[in-house]
Design a protein around this motif. Structure first.
Motif, PDB file in Angstrom:
ATOM      1  N   ALA A  20      57.201  29.679  58.550  1.00  0.00           N
ATOM      2  CA  ALA A  20      57.007  29.467  56.836  1.00  0.00           C
ATOM      3  C   ALA A  20      55.175  28.663  56.854  1.00  0.00           C
ATOM      4  O   ALA A  20      54.808  28.926  56.393  1.00  0.00           O
ATOM      5  N   VAL A  21      54.679  28.714  58.655  1.00  0.00           N
ATOM      6  CA  VAL A  21      53.748  27.959  58.885  1.00  0.00           C
ATOM      7  C   VAL A  21      53.418  29.110  59.764  1.00  0.00           C
ATOM      8  O   VAL A  21      51.797  30.048  58.531  1.00  0.00           O
ATOM      9  N   LEU A  22      52.691  29.295  60.394  1.00  0.00           N
ATOM     10  CA  LEU A  22      52.817  30.344  61.709  1.00  0.00           C
ATOM     11  C   LEU A  22      52.893  31.909  60.912  1.00  0.00           C
ATOM     12  O   LEU A  22      51.340  32.059  60.528  1.00  0.00           O
ATOM     13  N   ILE A  23      53.682  32.199  60.798  1.00  0.00           N
ATOM     14  CA  ILE A  23      53.786  33.973  60.499  1.00  0.00           C
ATOM     15  C   ILE A  23      52.586  33.631  59.398  1.00  0.00           C
ATOM     16  O   ILE A  23      52.465  34.804  58.660  1.00  0.00           O
ATOM     17  N   ALA A  24      53.395  32.747  58.458  1.00  0.00           N
ATOM     18  CA  ALA A  24      52.684  32.796  56.918  1.00  0.00           C
ATOM     19  C   ALA A  24      50.988  32.599  56.903  1.00  0.00           C
ATOM     20  O   ALA A  24      50.466  33.264  55.971  1.00  0.00           O
ATOM     21  N   ALA A  25      50.587  31.612  57.897  1.00  0.00           N
ATOM     22  CA  ALA A  25      49.030  31.880  57.964  1.00  0.00           C
ATOM     23  C   ALA A  25      48.431  32.927  58.116  1.00  0.00           C
ATOM     24  O   ALA A  25      47.551  33.462  57.019  1.00  0.00           O
ATOM     25  N   LEU A  26      49.463  33.966  59.119  1.00  0.00           N
ATOM     26  CA  LEU A  26      48.431  35.037  59.746  1.00  0.00           C
ATOM     27  C   LEU A  26      48.498  35.827  58.396  1.00  0.00           C
ATOM     28  O   LEU A  26      47.753  36.327  58.465  1.00  0.00           O
ATOM     29  N   VAL A  27      49.865  36.089  57.770  1.00  0.00           N
ATOM     30  CA  VAL A  27      49.875  37.408  56.772  1.00  0.00           C
ATOM     31  C   VAL A  27      48.862  36.937  55.711  1.00  0.00           C
ATOM     32  O   VAL A  27      48.426  37.311  54.649  1.00  0.00           O
ATOM     33  N   VAL A  30      45.306  37.733  55.989  1.00  0.00           N
ATOM     34  CA  VAL A  30      44.554  38.928  56.251  1.00  0.00           C
ATOM     35  C   VAL A  30      45.317  39.385  55.241  1.00  0.00           C
ATOM     36  O   VAL A  30      44.039  40.130  54.578  1.00  0.00           O
ATOM     37  N   LEU A  31      45.894  39.042  55.067  1.00  0.00           N
ATOM     38  CA  LEU A  31      46.087  40.145  52.721  1.00  0.00           C
ATOM     39  C   LEU A  31      45.220  39.215  51.747  1.00  0.00           C
ATOM     40  O   LEU A  31      44.654  40.067  51.033  1.00  0.00           O
ATOM     41  N   ASN A  32      44.843  37.390  52.115  1.00  0.00           N
ATOM     42  CA  ASN A  32      44.254  37.166  51.003  1.00  0.00           C
ATOM     43  C   ASN A  32      42.618  38.205  51.452  1.00  0.00           C
ATOM     44  O   ASN A  32      41.646  38.557  50.261  1.00  0.00           O
ATOM     45  N   ALA A  33      41.883  37.821  52.699  1.00  0.00           N
ATOM     46  CA  ALA A  33      40.593  38.978  52.927  1.00  0.00           C
ATOM     47  C   ALA A  33      40.803  40.141  52.381  1.00  0.00           C
ATOM     48  O   ALA A  33      40.152  40.595  52.324  1.00  0.00           O
ATOM     49  N   LEU A  34      41.536  40.983  53.067  1.00  0.00           N
ATOM     50  CA  LEU A  34      41.722  42.191  52.137  1.00  0.00           C
ATOM     51  C   LEU A  34      41.927  42.513  50.605  1.00  0.00           C
ATOM     52  O   LEU A  34      41.146  43.177  50.475  1.00  0.00           O
ATOM     53  N   ILE A  35      42.690  41.527  50.682  1.00  0.00           N
ATOM     54  CA  ILE A  35      42.312  41.857  48.853  1.00  0.00           C
ATOM     55  C   ILE A  35      41.181  41.433  47.925  1.00  0.00           C
ATOM     56  O   ILE A  35      40.262  41.914  47.715  1.00  0.00           O
ATOM     57  N   ALA A  36      40.211  39.808  48.837  1.00  0.00           N
ATOM     58  CA  ALA A  36      38.448  39.667  48.526  1.00  0.00           C
ATOM     59  C   ALA A  36      38.165  41.002  48.908  1.00  0.00           C
ATOM     60  O   ALA A  36      37.720  41.572  48.335  1.00  0.00           O
ATOM     61  N   TRP A  37      38.354  41.555  49.844  1.00  0.00           N
ATOM     62  CA  TRP A  37      37.369  42.638  49.691  1.00  0.00           C
ATOM     63  C   TRP A  37      37.495  44.430  49.075  1.00  0.00           C
ATOM     64  O   TRP A  37      36.698  44.547  48.882  1.00  0.00           O
ATOM     65  N   GLY A  38      38.850  44.588  48.966  1.00  0.00           N
ATOM     66  CA  GLY A  38      39.110  45.915  48.265  1.00  0.00           C
ATOM     67  C   GLY A  38      38.841  45.032  46.566  1.00  0.00           C
ATOM     68  O   GLY A  38      37.806  46.031  46.479  1.00  0.00           O
ATOM     69  N   SER A  39      37.951  44.335  46.495  1.00  0.00           N
ATOM     70  CA  SER A  39      38.027  43.819  44.625  1.00  0.00           C
ATOM     71  C   SER A  39      36.441  43.475  44.948  1.00  0.00           C
ATOM     72  O   SER A  39      35.728  44.046  43.328  1.00  0.00           O
ATOM     73  N   ALA A  40      36.196  43.237  46.307  1.00  0.00           N
ATOM     74  CA  ALA A  40      34.608  43.354  46.048  1.00  0.00           C
ATOM     75  C   ALA A  40      33.793  44.643  46.409  1.00  0.00           C
ATOM     76  O   ALA A  40      32.721  44.238  46.976  1.00  0.00           O
ATOM     77  N   ALA A  41      34.259  45.587  47.048  1.00  0.00           N
ATOM     78  CA  ALA A  41      33.762  46.242  48.001  1.00  0.00           C
ATOM     79  C   ALA A  41      32.995  47.143  47.464  1.00  0.00           C
ATOM     80  O   ALA A  41      31.501  47.880  47.626  1.00  0.00           O
ATOM     81  N   ASN A  42      32.591  47.406  45.864  1.00  0.00           N
ATOM     82  CA  ASN A  42      31.487  47.754  45.043  1.00  0.00           C
ATOM     83  C   ASN A  42      30.134  46.886  43.981  1.00  0.00           C
ATOM     84  O   ASN A  42      29.351  47.392  44.109  1.00  0.00           O
ATOM     85  N   PHE A 154      41.184  29.810  52.473  1.00  0.00           N
ATOM     86  CA  PHE A 154      41.657  29.394  50.771  1.00  0.00           C
ATOM     87  C   PHE A 154      42.824  29.389  50.769  1.00  0.00           C
ATOM     88  O   PHE A 154      44.042  29.566  50.430  1.00  0.00           O
ATOM     89  N   GLY A 155      42.970  31.043  51.362  1.00  0.00           N
ATOM     90  CA  GLY A 155      44.939  31.549  51.974  1.00  0.00           C
ATOM     91  C   GLY A 155      45.722  30.632  52.133  1.00  0.00           C
ATOM     92  O   GLY A 155      46.963  30.610  52.369  1.00  0.00           O
ATOM     93  N   VAL A 156      45.132  30.741  53.943  1.00  0.00           N
ATOM     94  CA  VAL A 156      46.296  30.039  54.650  1.00  0.00           C
ATOM     95  C   VAL A 156      46.488  27.892  54.199  1.00  0.00           C
ATOM     96  O   VAL A 156      47.518  27.536  53.979  1.00  0.00           O
ATOM     97  N   VAL A 157      45.258  27.510  53.291  1.00  0.00           N
ATOM     98  CA  VAL A 157      44.752  26.309  53.260  1.00  0.00           C
ATOM     99  C   VAL A 157      46.247  26.157  51.880  1.00  0.00           C
ATOM    100  O   VAL A 157      47.196  25.558  52.276  1.00  0.00           O
ATOM    101  N   LEU A 158      46.082  27.168  50.841  1.00  0.00           N
ATOM    102  CA  LEU A 158      46.998  27.466  49.904  1.00  0.00           C
ATOM    103  C   LEU A 158      48.563  27.372  50.859  1.00  0.00           C
ATOM    104  O   LEU A 158      49.337  27.012  49.940  1.00  0.00           O
TER     105      LEU A 158
END
Length: 190
Positions: A20-27, A30-42, A154-158
C-alpha cells in the motif's frame, strides 16, 4: 479505522508498507504520469481552469477527478490483492470488531461499491481545499511536462494518504464466497 491501525501486527505493517505504500507509490506515479501525458499530448500548455470534455484538460478539473479516480482504482487493485492473499493464507486476516469502528462498519462489501465510496469520500474531503489552494497560487498555464510531473507527484502524495486506509480495510474483510475459486476462473479475478 483507528482500531484497525492499533491492531496491526508486524506482518500486517510489512504488507501495508510493501503493497500500500511502496508498490502503490510506484504504480500511482507511473499511471498518473501516463494519464496526464495522454490527456495533454495534443496540447501546448494546460490551463488552470477549463470546461471538462469541451476545452480539454485543466489543472483544477484534473485534480478534482483524481480525488475520485485514484481511490476508486486503488480500492479495486488493493482489495483484490488483499483478498487473494487472505484466501491463499499468505497473510492472516486482521481481526477488528467492525461494529465498533464507524468507518469499517459502513464500508460496502463489493470492490466497485467500496471504490466508489472511497472515491466520493476522498473527493468530498480533499477536493474543495485543493481547488482553493490551486486557485490561490494562480500560476496560469503550465507546460505539458510540468503537468505530467505535477500529476505523478500528486498521485503519489494522494496515494500515500488513502491507500493505507484502503489496504487495512481490505485486510479486515471476510473474503466473500463469490470470490472463492470456481472451475475455470482464476482466484482473485474481479
Amino acid at each position: 479505522m483507528g482500531a484497525a491501525w492499533r491492531e496491526l501486527a508486524a506482518e500486517h505493517r510489512r504488507w501495508v508498507l510493501v503493497n500500500a505504500v511502496l508498490i502503490a507509490a510506484l504504480v500511482n506515479a507511473v499511471l498518473n504520469a501516463l494519464i496526464a501525458w495522454g490527456s495533454a499530448a495534443n496540447e501546448d500548455s494546460i490551463p488552470l481552469w477549463a470546461i471538462p470534455l469541451v476545452e480539454g484538460p485543466s489543472v483544477v478539473t484534473d485534480v478534482v477527478g483524481t480525488f475520485f479516480i485514484l481511490p476508486f482504482l486503488t480500492t479495486l487493485l488493493i482489495t483484490t490483492t488483499a483478498w487473494h492473499e487472505l484466501r491463499t493464507g499468505k497473510i492472516a486476516p486482521l481481526s477488528v470488531d467492525r461494529s465498533s469502528d464507524r468507518l469499517l462498519s459502513r464500508l460496502p462489501r463489493t470492490r466497485v461499491r467500496r471504490g466508489a465510496y472511497f472515491g466520493l469520500l476522498s473527493m468530498l474531503l480533499f477536493a474543495p481545499l485543493a481547488v482553493v489552494i490551486v486557485l490561490a497560487f494562480d500560476y496560469g498555464d503550465i507546460g505539458v511536462g510540468e503537468f505530467v510531473l505535477f500529476k505523478a507527484i500528486f498521485g503519489v502524495v494522494l496515494g500515500l494518504v488513502v491507500t493505507p486506509f484502503i489496504a487495512v480495510a481490505a485486510l479486515t474483510d471476510e473474503v466473500p464466497q463469490a470470490e472463492m475459486a470456481r472451475p475455470g476462473i482464476e482466484p482473485g479475478t474481479p
